[in-house]
Structure formats: structure tokens, C-alpha cells
Design an enzyme around this catalytic site. Structure first.
Site, PDB file in Angstrom:
ATOM      1  CG  ASP A   1      -0.229  -0.115   2.527  1.00 32.46           C
ATOM      2  OD1 ASP A   1       0.537   0.805   2.843  1.00 32.46           O
ATOM      3  OD2 ASP A   1      -0.416  -1.128   3.261  1.00 32.46           O
TER       4      ASP A   1
ATOM      5  CD  GLU B   1      19.865 -23.818 -16.036  1.00 34.33           C
ATOM      6  OE1 GLU B   1      18.666 -24.089 -16.097  1.00 34.33           O
ATOM      7  OE2 GLU B   1      20.626 -24.284 -15.155  1.00 34.33           O
TER       8      GLU B   1
END
Ligand code: GLA
Length: 753
Positions: free
Chosen positions: A534, A614
Site C-alpha cells: 500500500d 544457464e
């Protein structure tokens, strides 16, 4: 001047770049709302007010035979209980004699340059030149209660903020509810868009028509919550990204909240927002003031895309305060998904060292480093290193991490305590629980009484000491349960209704202490992921861990919903292992990074287990992100697909402020045989600018080049911004679900030659 007062008609007009808010003092002294919407450059709208005599909507005594004048039918700036407005009230007081009326009449106003702030509460801030404040004092007709309404007008940002203070100048009163703001809109064709969810699946968009009666989004969990968010939109029916009138409302508050829309008997819509009244009861003694948190309003005449842009910019420029809102943030690795509670100093250093080789800049030690914390049933509250895991203390580990040339970060969960902890054994009275009852447990933990300053002092001293010694560069502030059993041993019986809000004020006070004493630390909020996502938290911390769900495909939807009200720079997002630990879904490393790069980027896996290929990919990703972070955080963000409607693919875009560069990302959600022609129309470019578009496809083998027969044609497209925006860009034919693609768009010359 963004605030005008028309003396004759007593109309206040608040002007932003594209919107106007007007209100007036009525002939009997009430403050009536007139209008909020598209810009009307001049003039006042007092002519809009009219009364019709109707049954069962009474008039104030002073109105005499003027029976059309009713608080029940006129739009109000702040609604009050007990005096004939039967719609939802913002304010409800109980006076000393037990009467419950509050009828507010205009007293005075003040207009000043700059923006007001609110004691003890987070709020939008602005420079003297950026904002104006209107302060209106209203007084109760019959008691010494005063209400001050504050309006902050940020013209350039297209934002109006509101807050409200209740001052008591007489005998003690009870505040039964103190919502912050009311918006009465004289129309009944509005939809309310809210963001609902649950742990690991936050902020899904839901929309529905406002109708006679009330609909609401709320939280009674003591925090803003995973389940609903204190950001909502009211919009014209059918509004889209670029179409339809929209009002966005964000409450700068991290506790229980209410956002409610009500269509009344006359087809008018009332919207109210503020602290949830359930469980709230505040004693206001003579001379005391209560401050309700701030609500941000923004209006867009063309869709919620623009509305989101307004909020993103406002948060970045006028809400966040951390130095990291403008600085490049380090790429981090967090050990949680790799090790959970089971690690040693040696293991952490080896993980950090490995990540460092890949280009990671910040190592974060998550939960499990303190007290006897080998599982989630013990240790919370004991903010001392566990010597079995960290024989050299946090400081010793931090020294080693710093020695690697990396930054060091740490996880804390200050607001919580386990019963199996030294803290609980010493201070059982420091947690929220009522006498004579066993409390509700969540994740085996109880909530500390943050309204108690002794608790906060203990937390500041114990955690602050560690941060200082370790010279921490980053802190993740977690909160892994909701509030229940809200009762404080430090507070008298008749004031227990204050504890829910006092808890939030206590959290803010402690956060303020920490962030102001450690301004160089990058703070990240968290509550089981995005359970306290928030605007209140963003005032203290520039980023929040967006969700405990790190599945790239689910994250697309979570980040999509979050983006309506919050900037991408506020969303913590990490690449984790595949198959994903929450869903079991397999996605390519490239796609995982594409999704996480739409946020504050990092890794949350054991990089030592990555293959050679990777590792090369990860190195490339980090280089790429470092290069583009400024554009992603500082530029404008656009949603290119509607995640609710389009389950085939998702796309989003970042455009630099100068519109010279852009990055577009798209992920295939559902690969098809005999595929359709997928195309996305870009946004935010210069119509007349010419751009080069380079495509990068993400697969497990990394950017895919020349692997399908169309690639060469699309490799380097050069065309005007208008073509990219109105005709669009063809997406490739995806081979397999969850493949992704990225477009790097750069201006090559300004005009067609
Ligand atoms: C919460 C957080 C996670 C992790 C764990 C540790 O769930 O959201 O990221 O920190 O706590 O207990």
C-alpha cells in the site's frame, strides 16, 4: 493558481492539469460538493445545486419551509451521522451527553502555497512550488467539535489529496468512525474496480456496477491485506485502458480500511474511504485532535491507463522518500527459496560468492538467522544471531559478504513474536491478546503490541544494533500474519478500540525511526509477499516484495493487477527455480527473467546448481537489467494487453521519459496449432519519430535467433512511431507455452527523410 475561491457564490475550485474539483458553502453553511471531473478551465458550478421537496428526506431546522434543502439528497464534502443524511457517514461522534449528532457548518478557510503534512502519518509531500493547500474549518452546530478538511492540489501530477482532522474543544467525545474522505458523484453508471486476492495470489482485478445499496472493498485484518487493496477505481461503465472516465482513489494507510460505493435513492453515487469503522473507537479529550489518513484522488477522462500513470509518477516523485527511488537498485540474491531455514555461514558465503561471479550485487540473508529459528515455531522476537548458524555473528557474515565486494542485506520481522522465544518468556504482556482468552495463532506466531512504546524501543535497539554492526545495505521488513485478539496491556479498558489504529501509528513511528537513522539502507516491505502492499509503506520503503508466488506466469497476473495503482519500481520480483516451488510449473529462465525484470529485480534460487549455459544466460540477464533499469523505473509503464480478457498472451511496455527508447515484453500463455496473427500496438512513442525495433526471443537456450523462418524479416524493423502505435508489431509464432519475446525500440531519427 490551482485553488480559487469565488467570494460571491462561496465556491472553491481546485484545478489540476486535467481535472477540476469544486465545492461550495451553501446558504445554510453546509459544505456541498459540486463537481469532480474533466477540466473546466473557468467558472464556478454553483448552478448545479438544486433541491426538490420529497418525502422522507428532511431539512435542517434553519431551512424552515425550504423543504427541498436536504442533507440526505445534496452532495456532501464530508458526511456525518445523526442529522438527516441517511447515506454512509464519514464521521460519527458520541458526545458526553450520549447524543450522536454532528452537523458541520462552514467557519473559515485558508489557502497556502505548498502541501500540508499529517503528524505521525505518511502523506504525499511536495515542494512549495508544486502544490497548494486548501484548509477548511467546519464547526459543529451545537458542540465545540471542529473538523478541518485539507485539500492538497498537485496541479502537474493531476492529483488532489484529502485528509481530515477532528478537533475537540469541549468535554471528551468518542469517535465511532472517522473516515477520511467522501466523494458524491451525481451519476449512477459507475463501475467499481477493486483488487482482491489471497496469499500468493494478490491483486486480481474485479469489476462490477455500483448499484442501489452498497458495495465495498475492505480489510478488517489490521493490515491492508492480500485479500483487498486500499486502491480502487470508479469508472464509467465499460472503461478500458484508453477509454472512459475514471476516478482513482488510494488510501495512504496500512491498516484495516474501508472503500465503499453506494448508489442512493436518487441515483447518485457516494464513495467513502478511510479507516475501517469495525472495532474502531477513539476517545478524544478536550484539546485533542484526531488525524485521519490521507486519500489520493486522481481523475482520467480517457481510461485507466492514464490513471495508473498518474499514480506511478506521483508515488515516484511525491510519496517515496528513499534515496533509492532515483538511484539504480542493486541486483540481489535472496537465499529463502534456496535454503529456507537450513543454512550455515559457510553455505551462505559460498552462495553469495557464486552469485557475485554472475554479476549479482547484493546478498540477502532471509529468515532463520536469529534466536533458535530452525523452523517457524520459535525465535521471533530474539534479534540476536543464532551462533550455531552464524558463529561470527551477523557482523562476521556481513564482513565476508562485503569482502566479496557485495552489499549485505538482512530479513527481519519486527512486529512478531513466537511463544517459544526469550522475548515472550520475559514479556508475555507485550503481545496482543485479551485477558482470560487464548489468542489466535497464525504461522505459530503472535503479534507484538506496536502501540506500546516500550516494545518499539526494544525493537529499535535490538535490530538497530545489528544493522549498525553489520553495516547492512538492505533490509526486508516482513510481517507474516494478520491481527486478531487486538487488546493491549498498556491501555485502559475503555480505550481498547484505539489499538488497531495505534498499532499502525506505532509501526509508522518505528519505520520512521529506522529509515531516518539508516537512510542509506535500501528497505523492502513484505507481508507474506504482498499482504501489505500500500501507499503507506511506500512512504517509508521504495519497494515491497510483491508476492510469495514466484511462478513467472502467475506473477504476470499479480504484477498486472498491482500495476493499476503502483509503479513497477515498487514491486520486488525474483527469478526462482523451475519447476516453480509454489505451482510446479516449468518456465524458461528467459521468461522468468522477462517477468521479474518488470520490477525490482533479483534471484531467489541456488545459482550453484545452474548449468554452464544457464550461468551464461544469467550473466546476460543481469547485464541487460543494469542497462535498462533506469528506463524501466524512470520511464512510463503501459499495459498492452488486458490480462482478464486475453488468456493467449500478455504484453507490457516501458517508454523512456524522452520517448527515445522503449522495451516491450510479451509472454505466450497458450501456444496454438495453426496460430492466429498476434500483434501488439505500442504506446507512448512519438508519432513522427522513427524507431528501430530489435527482437530478442527468450527460450531455455537464451535469446533465439534465426530459429524460425520469420525471424530475419523482423530482425530489424525500422518504422515511424505512428506505425508501431496504430498498426502495431507482429509477435512471433511461439513454440510452446510460456515462451517470451522482448523488443528493444530505439529512436533512429526524428522525421522521415
Ligand atoms: C514470508 C516472505 C518470504 C520469506 C518468508 C520467511 O513468507 O514473504 O519471502 O521471507 O516469509 O519466513
Amino acid at each position: 493558481m490551482s485553488i480559487t475561491f469565488y467570494e460571491k457564490t462561496k465556491v472553491f475550485s481546485l484545478q489540476t492539469k486535467n481535472s477540476v474539483w469544486q465545492m461550495m458553502v451553501s446558504k445554510y453553511g453546509h459544505l456541498l460538493h459540486l463537481y469532480y471531473g474533466n477540466k473546466i478551465p473557468e467558472g464556478e458550478l454553483s448552478y448545479l445545486v438544486r433541491g426538490i421537496n420529497r418525502g422522507f428526506s428532511g431539512a435542517p431546522y434553519e431551512a424552515g419551509e425550504d423543504r427541498g434543502y436536504s442533507l440526505d439528497t445534496y452532495p456532501q464534502e464530508i458526511s456525518t451521522f445523526g442529522v438527516g443524511d441517511y447515506r454512509e457517514s464519514c464521521l460519527h461522534v458520541v458526545h458526553e451527553d450520549g447524543s450522536q449528532m454532528l452537523e458541520l457548518l462552514y467557519d473559515s478557510c485558508r489557502i497556502w502555497q505548498g502541501k500540508y503534512d499529517l503528524p505521525g502519518l505518511p502523506a504525499v509531500w511536495a515542494g512549495q512550488e508544486e502544490a497548494q493547500t486548501l484548509e477548511i474549518v467546519l464547526k459543529d452546530k451545537a458542540s465545540p467539535v471542529e473538523v478541518v478538511l485539507y485539500y492538497g492540489v498537485l496541479e502537474k501530477q493531476d492529483v488532489i489529496t484529502r485528509a481530515c482532522q477532528i478537533r475537540n474543544r469541549g468535554a471528551g467525545i468518542w469517535l465511532e468512525r472517522a473516515l477520511s474522505a467522501c466523494l458524491d458523484i451525481q451519476r449512477n453508471d459507475l463501475e467499481m474496480i477493486t483488487f482482491y486476492g489471497r496469499h500468493t495470489m494478490e491483486r486480481s482485478l474485479e469489476r462490477g456496477m455500483c448499484r442501489h445499496g452498497k458495495i465495498q472493498a475492505d480489510s478488517m485484518r489490521g493490515v491492508s491485506s492480500h485479500q483487498q487493496n486500499p486502491f480502487v477505481i470508479l469508472c464509467e461503465e465499460g472503461a478500458k485502458e484508453e477509454w472512459g472516465e475514471c476516478y482513482g482513489m488510494s488510501l495512504i494507510y496500512s491498516g484495516s480500511f474501508l472503500a465503499q460505493a453506494e448508489v442512493d435513492q436518487l441515483d447518485q453515487t457516494r464513495f467513502v474511504m478511510g479507516i475501517h469503522p469495525q472495532g474502531f473507537r477513539w476517545r478524544l479529550e478536550k484539546g485533542e485532535t484526531f488525524t485521519a489518513p490521507e486519500v489520493i484522488f486522481s481523475y482520467s477522462e480517457r481510461g485507466y491507463g492514464k490513471l495508473s500513470g498518474n499514480f506511478h509518477r506521483l508515488y515516484r516523485e511525491n510519496l517515496m522518500r528513499s534515496k533509492y527511488r532515483d538511484q539504480r537498485r542493486p541486483v540481489l540474491i535472496n537465499n529463502w527459496e534456496a535454503t529456507e531455514f537450513h543454512f550455515t555461514e559457510e553455505g551462505l558465503v559460498s552462495l553469495a560468492q557464486d552469485a557475485k561471479e554472475l554479476g549479482v550485487e547484493l546478498f540477502v540473508m532471509d529468515d532463520g538467522w536469529f534466536g533458535g529459528r530452525d523452523h517457524d515455531l520459535c525465535g521471533l522476537g530474539d534479534w540476536k544471531a543464532n551462533p550455531a548458524k552464524l558463529p561470527n555473528g551477523v557482523e562476521g557474515l556481513a564482513r565476508k559478504i562485503h569482502g566479496l565486494g557485495m552489499q549485505f542485506g538482512i530479513w527481519i520481522e519486527p512486529e512478531m513474536v513466537n511463544e517459544d522465544s526469550d522475548l515472550f518468556r520475559a514479556h508475555p504482556e507485550w503481545c496482543l491478546r485479551a485477558p482470560g482468552r487464548t489468542p489466535n495463532r497464525e504461522r505459530g506466531q503472535l503479534v507484538l503490541d506496536m502501540s506500546n512504546s516500550q516494545v518499539r524501543d526494544y525493537l529499535y535497539e535490538s535490530i538497530g544494533g545489528i544493522l549498525k554492526q553489520a553495516q547492512a545495505d538492505y533490509v526486508k521488513w516482513d510481517m507474516n500474519r494478520n491481527l486478531s485478539d487486538v487488546w493491549s496491556s498498556a491501555c485502559p479498558a475503555d480505550r481498547q478500540g484505539e489499538i488497531g489504529h495505534r498499532y499502525v501509528l506505532g509501526v509508522y513511528e518505528l519505520m520512521e525511526r529506522f529509515v531516518s537513522h539508516f537512510p542509506d539502507i535500501l528497505w523492502e516491505g513484505c507481508s507474506g509477499g504482498g499482504g501489505r502492499f500500500d501507499a503507506g509503506i511506500l512512504y517509508y520503503m521504495p519497494q515491497i516484495w510483491c508476492s510469495d508466488n514466484t511462478d513467472a506466469i502467475e506473477r504476470i497476473f499479480i504484477q498486472y493487477g498491482t500495476s493499476f495503482g503502483y509503479p513497477v519500481s515498487s514491486m520486488g520480483a525474483h527469478v526462482s527455480v523451475s519447476p516453480n516451488l509454489q505451482t510446479g510449473r516449468r518456465t524458461s529462465l528467459g521468461t522468468r527473467a522477462t517477468v521479474a525484470m518488470a520490477g525490482a529485480f533479483g534471484y531467489e534460487l541456488d545459482t550453484r546448481k545452474l548449468s554452464r549455459e544457464e550461468r551464461q544466460l544469467v550473466k546476460g540477464q543481469i547485464r541487460w537489467y543494469k542497462q535498462y533499469q533506469e528506463l524501466i523505473f524512470g520511464g512510463d509503464y503501459y499495459r498492452l494487453t488486458d490480462a482478464e480478457e486475453n488468456r493467449e498472451f500478455a504484453a507490457w511496455q516501458f517508454v523512456s521519459r524522452d520517448q527515445k527508447a522503449s522495451v516491450v515484453s510479451a509472454v505466450c500463455l497458450h501456444a496454438r496449432s495453426n496460430p492466429l496473427f498476434w500483434r501488439v500496438r505500442l504506446k507512448g512513442l512519438k508519432e513522427e519519430g522513427w524507431y528501430q525495433v530489435r527482437e530478442e526471443r527468450m527460450t531455455d537456450e537464451g535469446p533465439l535467433e534465426g530459429k524460425d523462418n520469420e525471424t530475419s524479416k523482423r530482425e530489424c524493423l525500422i518504422c515511424p512511431g505512428s506505425a508501431l502505435m496504430y498498426a502495431g508489431v507482429n509477435l512471433p509464432v511461439f513454440w510452446g507455452d510460456y515462451e517470451s519475446v522482448r523488443y528493444l525500440v530505439e529512436e533512429v531519427r526524428h522525421q522521415a527523410e
